[in-house]
Design a protein around this motif. Structure first.
Motif, PDB file in Angstrom:
ATOM      1  N   ALA A  76       0.824  -1.207   0.000  1.00 46.31           N
ATOM      2  CA  ALA A  76       0.000   0.000   0.000  1.00 46.31           C
ATOM      3  C   ALA A  76       0.858   1.256   0.000  1.00 46.31           C
ATOM      4  O   ALA A  76       0.493   2.273  -0.609  1.00 46.31           O
ATOM      5  N   TYR A  77       1.992   1.206   0.684  1.00 46.17           N
ATOM      6  CA  TYR A  77       2.864   2.381   0.801  1.00 46.17           C
ATOM      7  C   TYR A  77       3.310   2.892  -0.562  1.00 46.17           C
ATOM      8  O   TYR A  77       3.513   4.097  -0.741  1.00 46.17           O
ATOM      9  N   LYS A  78       3.451   2.016  -1.536  1.00 51.07           N
ATOM     10  CA  LYS A  78       3.885   2.437  -2.871  1.00 51.07           C
ATOM     11  C   LYS A  78       2.909   3.446  -3.476  1.00 51.07           C
ATOM     12  O   LYS A  78       3.307   4.310  -4.266  1.00 51.07           O
ATOM     13  N   ASN A  79       1.631   3.344  -3.104  1.00 48.54           N
ATOM     14  CA  ASN A  79       0.614   4.263  -3.612  1.00 48.54           C
ATOM     15  C   ASN A  79       0.341   5.430  -2.673  1.00 48.54           C
ATOM     16  O   ASN A  79      -0.199   6.453  -3.103  1.00 48.54           O
ATOM     17  N   TYR A  80       0.697   5.278  -1.399  1.00 45.84           N
ATOM     18  CA  TYR A  80       0.307   6.278  -0.409  1.00 45.84           C
ATOM     19  C   TYR A  80       1.493   6.800   0.396  1.00 45.84           C
ATOM     20  O   TYR A  80       1.417   7.009   1.603  1.00 45.84           O
ATOM     21  N   SER A  81       2.595   7.044  -0.281  1.00 46.15           N
ATOM     22  CA  SER A  81       3.796   7.541   0.401  1.00 46.15           C
ATOM     23  C   SER A  81       3.859   9.067   0.414  1.00 46.15           C
ATOM     24  O   SER A  81       4.845   9.630   0.876  1.00 46.15           O
ATOM     25  N   ASN A  82       2.798   9.715  -0.083  1.00 46.35           N
ATOM     26  CA  ASN A  82       2.840  11.170  -0.234  1.00 46.35           C
ATOM     27  C   ASN A  82       2.886  11.910   1.092  1.00 46.35           C
ATOM     28  O   ASN A  82       3.590  12.910   1.239  1.00 46.35           O
ATOM     29  N   CYS A  83       2.100  11.451   2.053  1.00 48.20           N
ATOM     30  CA  CYS A  83       1.937  12.247   3.275  1.00 48.20           C
ATOM     31  C   CYS A  83       1.796  11.362   4.497  1.00 48.20           C
ATOM     32  O   CYS A  83       1.038  10.385   4.485  1.00 48.20           O
ATOM     33  N   PHE A  84       2.519  11.715   5.574  1.00 46.83           N
ATOM     34  CA  PHE A  84       2.511  10.955   6.809  1.00 46.83           C
ATOM     35  C   PHE A  84       2.245  11.866   8.010  1.00 46.83           C
ATOM     36  O   PHE A  84       3.045  12.748   8.300  1.00 46.83           O
ATOM     37  N   PRO A  85       1.129  11.692   8.726  1.00 43.56           N
ATOM     38  CA  PRO A  85       1.021  12.280  10.060  1.00 43.56           C
ATOM     39  C   PRO A  85       1.680  11.323  11.058  1.00 43.56           C
ATOM     40  O   PRO A  85       1.477  10.108  10.976  1.00 43.56           O
ATOM     41  N   PHE A  86       2.478  11.846  11.980  1.00 45.22           N
ATOM     42  CA  PHE A  86       3.243  10.979  12.884  1.00 45.22           C
ATOM     43  C   PHE A  86       3.161  11.547  14.293  1.00 45.22           C
ATOM     44  O   PHE A  86       3.482  12.707  14.532  1.00 45.22           O
ATOM     45  N   ASP A  87       2.727  10.701  15.236  1.00 52.59           N
ATOM     46  CA  ASP A  87       2.530  11.155  16.612  1.00 52.59           C
ATOM     47  C   ASP A  87       2.863  10.016  17.567  1.00 52.59           C
ATOM     48  O   ASP A  87       2.495   8.858  17.316  1.00 52.59           O
ATOM     49  N   THR A  88       3.546  10.325  18.670  1.00 49.13           N
ATOM     50  CA  THR A  88       3.950   9.288  19.622  1.00 49.13           C
ATOM     51  C   THR A  88       3.381   9.539  21.013  1.00 49.13           C
ATOM     52  O   THR A  88       3.944   9.077  22.002  1.00 49.13           O
ATOM     53  N   THR A  89       2.267  10.259  21.097  1.00 49.76           N
ATOM     54  CA  THR A  89       1.741  10.626  22.413  1.00 49.76           C
ATOM     55  C   THR A  89       0.664   9.675  22.920  1.00 49.76           C
ATOM     56  O   THR A  89       0.070   9.911  23.956  1.00 49.76           O
ATOM     57  N   PHE A  90       0.403   8.576  22.176  1.00 50.98           N
ATOM     58  CA  PHE A  90      -0.710   7.691  22.529  1.00 50.98           C
ATOM     59  C   PHE A  90      -0.500   6.993  23.870  1.00 50.98           C
ATOM     60  O   PHE A  90      -1.294   7.105  24.774  1.00 50.98           O
ATOM     61  N   MET A  91       0.579   6.259  24.000  1.00 49.90           N
ATOM     62  CA  MET A  91       0.718   5.473  25.220  1.00 49.90           C
ATOM     63  C   MET A  91       2.148   4.995  25.412  1.00 49.90           C
ATOM     64  O   MET A  91       2.945   4.932  24.481  1.00 49.90           O
ATOM     65  N   THR A  92       2.427   4.668  26.652  1.00 46.59           N
ATOM     66  CA  THR A  92       3.651   3.968  27.021  1.00 46.59           C
ATOM     67  C   THR A  92       3.217   2.656  27.661  1.00 46.59           C
ATOM     68  O   THR A  92       2.367   2.658  28.558  1.00 46.59           O
ATOM     69  N   ASN A  93       3.783   1.552  27.212  1.00 49.41           N
ATOM     70  CA  ASN A  93       3.296   0.259  27.700  1.00 49.41           C
ATOM     71  C   ASN A  93       4.019  -0.166  28.973  1.00 49.41           C
ATOM     72  O   ASN A  93       4.792   0.592  29.571  1.00 49.41           O
ATOM     73  N   GLN A  94       3.775  -1.413  29.381  1.00 47.94           N
ATOM     74  CA  GLN A  94       4.354  -1.914  30.634  1.00 47.94           C
ATOM     75  C   GLN A  94       5.873  -2.007  30.577  1.00 47.94           C
ATOM     76  O   GLN A  94       6.533  -2.117  31.604  1.00 47.94           O
ATOM     77  N   TYR A  95       6.427  -1.933  29.373  1.00 49.52           N
ATOM     78  CA  TYR A  95       7.881  -1.955  29.212  1.00 49.52           C
ATOM     79  C   TYR A  95       8.453  -0.538  29.221  1.00 49.52           C
ATOM     80  O   TYR A  95       9.638  -0.348  28.979  1.00 49.52           O
ATOM     81  N   ASN A  96       7.604   0.449  29.463  1.00 46.28           N
ATOM     82  CA  ASN A  96       7.992   1.864  29.365  1.00 46.28           C
ATOM     83  C   ASN A  96       8.525   2.195  27.973  1.00 46.28           C
ATOM     84  O   ASN A  96       9.488   2.946  27.817  1.00 46.28           O
ATOM     85  N   MET A  97       7.879   1.615  26.966  1.00 52.42           N
ATOM     86  CA  MET A  97       8.229   1.887  25.572  1.00 52.42           C
ATOM     87  C   MET A  97       7.088   2.662  24.921  1.00 52.42           C
ATOM     88  O   MET A  97       5.914   2.326  25.076  1.00 52.42           O
ATOM     89  N   THR A  98       7.435   3.706  24.194  1.00 49.86           N
ATOM     90  CA  THR A  98       6.452   4.569  23.567  1.00 49.86           C
ATOM     91  C   THR A  98       6.012   4.004  22.220  1.00 49.86           C
ATOM     92  O   THR A  98       6.836   3.560  21.418  1.00 49.86           O
ATOM     93  N   PHE A  99       4.722   4.040  21.972  1.00 49.91           N
ATOM     94  CA  PHE A  99       4.151   3.554  20.723  1.00 49.91           C
ATOM     95  C   PHE A  99       4.365   4.584  19.615  1.00 49.91           C
ATOM     96  O   PHE A  99       4.089   5.771  19.791  1.00 49.91           O
ATOM     97  N   ALA A 100       4.859   4.131  18.449  1.00 49.30           N
ATOM     98  CA  ALA A 100       5.160   5.029  17.328  1.00 49.30           C
ATOM     99  C   ALA A 100       4.581   4.453  16.035  1.00 49.30           C
ATOM    100  O   ALA A 100       5.261   3.740  15.302  1.00 49.30           O
ATOM    101  N   PRO A 101       3.309   4.751  15.730  1.00 46.18           N
ATOM    102  CA  PRO A 101       2.685   4.192  14.522  1.00 46.18           C
ATOM    103  C   PRO A 101       2.980   5.024  13.279  1.00 46.18           C
ATOM    104  O   PRO A 101       3.058   6.250  13.336  1.00 46.18           O
ATOM    105  N   PHE A 102       3.113   4.354  12.143  1.00 51.99           N
ATOM    106  CA  PHE A 102       3.212   5.021  10.843  1.00 51.99           C
ATOM    107  C   PHE A 102       1.822   4.965  10.197  1.00 51.99           C
ATOM    108  O   PHE A 102       1.271   3.886   9.999  1.00 51.99           O
ATOM    109  N   ILE A 103       1.295   6.134   9.877  1.00 47.23           N
ATOM    110  CA  ILE A 103      -0.090   6.249   9.417  1.00 47.23           C
ATOM    111  C   ILE A 103      -0.109   6.831   8.006  1.00 47.23           C
ATOM    112  O   ILE A 103       0.634   7.763   7.688  1.00 47.23           O
ATOM    113  N   GLY A 104      -0.975   6.280   7.164  1.00 50.15           N
ATOM    114  CA  GLY A 104      -1.172   6.822   5.828  1.00 50.15           C
ATOM    115  C   GLY A 104      -2.641   7.120   5.579  1.00 50.15           C
ATOM    116  O   GLY A 104      -3.497   6.849   6.422  1.00 50.15           O
TER     117      GLY A 104
END
Length: 423
Positions: A76-104
């Motif tokens: 899908a990325y081949k067709n939708y690589s034009n624009c990416f909103p990127f945010d890491t403020t959603f959550m920190t899990n039990q490992y104290n690791m921050t979630f970082a999703p790539f969204i198209g």
């Protein structure tokens, strides 16, 4: 436990001993779940040969960075690589690791997942690792445009790892921060508030923005307002005039990423293990895939009524996905809000009343060559959103060029997929 041992003084351990014991159990569970996650990755890799994952360990051999993406997202990325909103403020899990999703954003205007990361530390080094893993998975194809919050480490990593990418800050976050320090002042200067928003939202060029800002400062005698100065210094990172030629479809904020995060909260408990997260993530991916597959058919019993009698609208209904057609129709309806003054191949498109929603109260200059079927408007909606604007459509009506939309002005990513078109 005091009752069991005949009094608290007889208990052979204290609260610190209990805490240390529980930490040992938690640590054992974390290692177990990490092993389960890696085993699940390996299983998915056998089923999906394009599935990509990697992890990084720190100096004490503990996982501090993870990234994965499945084969369908890579395709899908081949067709939708034009624009990416990127945010890491959603959550920190039990490992104290921050979630970082790539969204198209797909052809239906839907949010889609294009990769997932977890980071122990939100520093530049970690973000560089994450973006380089993403590029590795995507065959080196860099995204064209990136929109984030004002995180300095993230921005530095983007500039380092994605040099061909254009970065901008989330307008909403910047204006919210400005509101916190300027709100009280602007509430007492309503004319200044309106003019400030008008200049930010509707300046059509960097030169126009700079000129109007300077005039505003003098007019309202606010040269000594440090908060306005701070906002001005950020102008090139969020003011639309600086990004008018870049593809940010219907987007000036990270709301897409934040909205996806809100959906995740309904499915995933951040206190669960990474393995559990991955399992729920796969289920959510399936729901998204089903939603995308069904979007062209869920309204098949509905009749989409054409707004007018222009043949090009009928063409738009046929070639555009339904959500995009509705956006096009909204633009077409606005042609009734404008008059046109003609000067050769230049057309001054003026609002009939004082204000047009989405475009303010200003007039717009359109250049048109009927023979070559080329149109250009200073609002740059086509560059920004991939749709012809109401100003160009108004000029097409003026010229009688209403039979069809030129083929070059219908983006592939806006079309109904060929496999769903009934001949």
């Amino acid at each position: 436990m005091g009752e069991v041992y005949g009094g608290l003084a007889n208990v052979p351990y204290d609260s610190k001993d209990v805490s240390n014991f529980m930490a040992t159990i938690d640590e054992e569970h974390k290692h177990k779940y990490m092993s389960l996650l890696l085993a699940h990755f390996a299983k998915i890799k056998k089923e999906d040969p394009y599935f990509y994952f990697n992890l990084h360990t720190n100096h004490v051999d503990k996982v501090d960075r993870i990234f994965w993406v499945d084969g369908s997202a890579i395709a899908a990325y081949k067709n939708y690589s034009n624009c990416f909103p990127f945010d890491t403020t959603f959550m920190t899990n039990q490992y104290n690791m921050t979630f970082a999703p790539f969204i198209g954003i797909n052809r239906y205007g839907q949010t889609i997942k294009l990769g997932c990361g977890f980071l122990k530390n939100e520093n530049m080094e970690s973000f560089v690792w994450l973006f380089e893993e993403f590029l590795e998975a995507m065959g080196g194809l860099q995204p064209h445009n990136f929109i984030t919050n004002q995180d300095a480490a993230m921005i530095s990593a983007i500039l380092t790892s994605l040099p061909a990418c254009r970065h901008r800050n989330c307008r909403w976050h910047i204006m919210q921060n400005a509101q916190a320090v300027l709100g009280n002042f602007l509430s007492k200067h309503e004319d200044l508030r309106k003019e400030l928003n008008e200049i930010i939202d509707y300046s059509m060029s960097v030169e126009e923005f700079e000129m109007r800002w300077a005039e505003m400062i003098v007019k309202h005698n606010v040269a000594d307002n440090t908060h306005l100065s701070d906002l001005y210094h950020l102008r090139a990172t969020f003011v639309p005039a600086y990004f008018k030629d870049r593809f940010f479809p219907f987007l000036q904020t990270t709301v897409r990423s934040e909205g996806f995060n809100a959906v995740l909260k309904r499915y995933i408990n951040p206190h669960n293990s990474l393995h559990n997260f991955f399992q729920q993530y796969l289920k959510l991916q399936e729901k998204i895939d089903v939603a995308e597959d069904s979007v062209e058919f869920k309204d098949e019993d509905k009749i989409f009524r054409l707004w007018g009698d222009y043949p090009l609208e009928e063409q738009a209904l046929e070639v555009y996905t339904h959500p995009i057609y509705l956006r096009f129709r909204a633009e077409l309806q606005k042609v009734t809000s404008y008059n046109v003054h003609v000067d050769g191949q230049n057309f001054d498109v003026l609002p009939i009343k004082t204000y047009v929603y989405g475009y303010g109260k200003k007039s717009y200059m359109v250049e048109a060559n009927l023979e070559a079927e080329t149109y250009s408007c200073e609002c740059c909606r086509f560059s920004r959103d991939g749709l012809l604007c109401c100003h160009i459509l108004r000029v097409m009506v003026q010229l009688g060029a209403i039979d069809y939309i030129p083929e070059k002005d219908i983006l592939y990513r806006r079309r109904v997929p060929e496999e769903t078109i009934v001949k």
